[in-house]
Design a protein around this motif. Structure first.
Motif, short mmCIF file in Angstrom:
data_model
loop_
_atom_site.label_atom_id
_atom_site.label_comp_id
_atom_site.label_asym_id
_atom_site.label_seq_id
_atom_site.Cartn_x
_atom_site.Cartn_y
_atom_site.Cartn_z
N THR A 124 0.00 -2.00 -8.86
CA THR A 124 0.04 -2.14 -10.32
C THR A 124 0.60 -3.47 -10.78
OG1 THR A 124 2.22 -1.06 -10.43
CG2 THR A 124 0.28 0.35 -10.68
N ASP A 125 1.34 -4.18 -9.94
CA ASP A 125 1.97 -5.44 -10.36
C ASP A 125 0.92 -6.53 -10.51
OD1 ASP A 125 3.54 -8.07 -10.07
OD2 ASP A 125 5.13 -6.58 -10.19
N SER A 126 1.00 -7.29 -11.61
CA SER A 126 0.00 -8.32 -11.90
C SER A 126 0.05 -9.50 -10.93
CB SER A 126 0.18 -8.83 -13.34
OG SER A 126 1.46 -9.43 -13.49
N LEU A 127 1.17 -9.69 -10.22
CA LEU A 127 1.27 -10.78 -9.26
C LEU A 127 0.53 -10.49 -7.97
CD1 LEU A 127 5.02 -11.81 -9.68
CD2 LEU A 127 3.01 -13.07 -10.47
N VAL A 128 0.20 -9.23 -7.73
CA VAL A 128 -0.55 -8.85 -6.53
C VAL A 128 -2.03 -9.10 -6.81
CG1 VAL A 128 -1.18 -6.99 -4.96
CG2 VAL A 128 1.17 -7.16 -5.83
N THR A 129 -2.62 -10.06 -6.08
CA THR A 129 -4.00 -10.45 -6.33
C THR A 129 -4.99 -9.71 -5.45
OG1 THR A 129 -3.82 -12.27 -4.76
CG2 THR A 129 -3.30 -12.75 -7.06
N TYR A 130 -4.53 -9.17 -4.33
CA TYR A 130 -5.45 -8.49 -3.41
C TYR A 130 -4.66 -7.51 -2.55
CZ TYR A 130 -8.95 -7.75 0.23
OH TYR A 130 -9.83 -7.17 1.10
N LEU A 131 -5.19 -6.31 -2.43
CA LEU A 131 -4.57 -5.26 -1.61
C LEU A 131 -5.64 -4.76 -0.65
CD1 LEU A 131 -1.85 -3.71 -1.39
CD2 LEU A 131 -2.83 -1.99 -2.91
N ASP A 132 -5.46 -5.03 0.64
CA ASP A 132 -6.51 -4.74 1.61
C ASP A 132 -6.51 -3.29 2.05
OD1 ASP A 132 -7.22 -4.74 4.85
OD2 ASP A 132 -8.58 -5.93 3.61
N GLN A 133 -5.34 -2.68 2.11
CA GLN A 133 -5.21 -1.31 2.61
C GLN A 133 -4.56 -0.43 1.54
OE1 GLN A 133 -6.16 -0.12 5.67
NE2 GLN A 133 -6.84 -2.10 6.48
N SER A 134 -4.99 0.82 1.51
CA SER A 134 -4.31 1.77 0.63
C SER A 134 -2.96 2.14 1.24
CB SER A 134 -5.16 3.02 0.44
OG SER A 134 -5.40 3.65 1.69
N PHE A 135 -2.03 2.57 0.39
CA PHE A 135 -0.71 2.92 0.89
C PHE A 135 -0.20 4.15 0.15
CE2 PHE A 135 0.10 0.19 -2.73
CZ PHE A 135 1.15 0.80 -3.39
N ALA A 136 0.82 4.76 0.73
CA ALA A 136 1.49 5.88 0.08
C ALA A 136 2.86 5.42 -0.38
CB ALA A 136 1.62 7.06 1.06
N GLU A 137 3.26 5.85 -1.57
CA GLU A 137 4.60 5.53 -2.05
C GLU A 137 5.64 6.33 -1.26
OE1 GLU A 137 5.11 5.89 -6.22
OE2 GLU A 137 3.31 4.74 -6.72
N ASP A 138 6.61 5.63 -0.73
CA ASP A 138 7.73 6.25 -0.01
C ASP A 138 8.99 5.83 -0.74
OD1 ASP A 138 9.65 7.16 1.70
OD2 ASP A 138 8.77 6.35 3.52
N GLY A 139 9.35 6.58 -1.78
CA GLY A 139 10.42 6.15 -2.65
C GLY A 139 9.98 4.91 -3.40
N MET A 140 10.69 3.80 -3.22
CA MET A 140 10.32 2.53 -3.85
C MET A 140 9.52 1.64 -2.91
SD MET A 140 13.73 1.60 -6.09
CE MET A 140 14.83 1.64 -4.65
N SER A 141 9.12 2.16 -1.76
CA SER A 141 8.46 1.36 -0.73
C SER A 141 6.98 1.70 -0.63
CB SER A 141 9.14 1.61 0.63
OG SER A 141 10.53 1.39 0.54
N ALA A 142 6.25 0.82 0.08
CA ALA A 142 4.83 1.04 0.36
C ALA A 142 4.68 1.35 1.83
CB ALA A 142 4.02 -0.19 -0.02
N SER A 143 4.16 2.54 2.14
CA SER A 143 3.94 2.96 3.52
C SER A 143 2.46 2.84 3.84
CB SER A 143 4.42 4.40 3.71
OG SER A 143 4.12 4.85 5.02
#
Length: 243
Positions: free
Chosen positions: A32-51
């Motif tokens: 969701t952050d506008s500074l992220v221009t590309y996300l290659d893999q899907s992830f699961a939220e683990d608290g405040m982290s990306a798993s």
């Protein structure tokens, strides 16, 4: 006839905005952050982290890219050519590799944080289809760290870079390694990249913090400074003329 002192005004400078504040992106906000221009893999939220469990596709590919230009970094007037980026990651298993680099849209200057115990650098990487980045080429001797990140422990991997000197250094596991970024061409694209290694690993990225970019004050030409002053004096003289 009155005179006006203007010497101080001529020496003034104009800065294009104040220095940015430090910026932190939580792993859970990568999608969701506008500074992220590309996300290659899907992830699961683990608290405040990306798993990133259950990765697919090609190994040794970019996981996430973030826009450095939007943070004030670059080689142009008023931009900061040096910076520091701290990525907090968790070692989820024995083989838990995190790679970091800077991408100009075509080439990558990068180093690697290896297994929570060692660091080493690469020579280059090439983009795949203009989105993901793959084909990492290994180079250089591995540097053993003085600290070991235990499984389940979080640790910082600190990248510092100089876009003018074309150097990039990674500090992690109690040691550091540097990479020569010769070959980078700075134009419209300037991004920080986090890479995955093999598909059976489970990267857990907690946060990425960009230190404030120190923008360079830009001198304002004396003529530009005098123009508003002259316009003001003309307006005042006209206002004093008898009708």
């Amino acid at each position: 006839m009155k005179s006006l002192a203007i010497g101080a005004a001529v020496a003034a400078t104009l800065s294009f905005g104040a220095a940015n504040a430090s910026t932190t992106i939580l792993g859970a906000d990568f999608d969701t952050d506008s500074l992220v221009t590309y996300l290659d893999q899907s992830f699961a939220e683990d608290g405040m982290s990306a798993s990133f469990d259950g990765m697919t596709g090609m190994a040794q590919k970019s996981l996430v890219r973030m826009d450095l230009s939007a943070l004030g970094y670059g080689t142009g007037m008023g931009e900061s050519a040096t910076g520091m980026i701290t990525t907090n990651v968790t070692r989820t298993m024995g083989d838990s590799d995190y790679y970091f680099g800077i991408w100009d849209g075509t080439n990558v200057g990068l180093v690697a944080y290896f297994d929570g115990e060692r660091v080493f650098n690469f020579t280059s990487a090439q983009p795949a289809s203009g989105t993901g980045i793959t084909n990492l080429v290994f180079s250089g001797a591995t540097t053993n760290g003085t600290q070991t990140q235990g499984i389940g422990e979080a640790a910082d991997a600190v990248v510092t870079f100089d876009l003018n000197a074309l150097t990039l250094t990674l500090d992690a596991a109690g040691t550091s390694t540097s990479s020569d970024m010769t070959g980078l061409v700075f134009g419209s694209t300037l991004e920080f990249v986090i890479f995955m290694d093999t598909l059976n690993e489970m990267p857990l990225i907690n946060s990425v913090t960009f230190d404030a970019a120190s923008t360079t004050p830009v001198p304002l030409p004396a003529a530009a400074l005098l123009f508003p002053l002259g316009a003001t004096l003309v307006a005042r003289r006209r206002a004093k003329r008898p009708a």
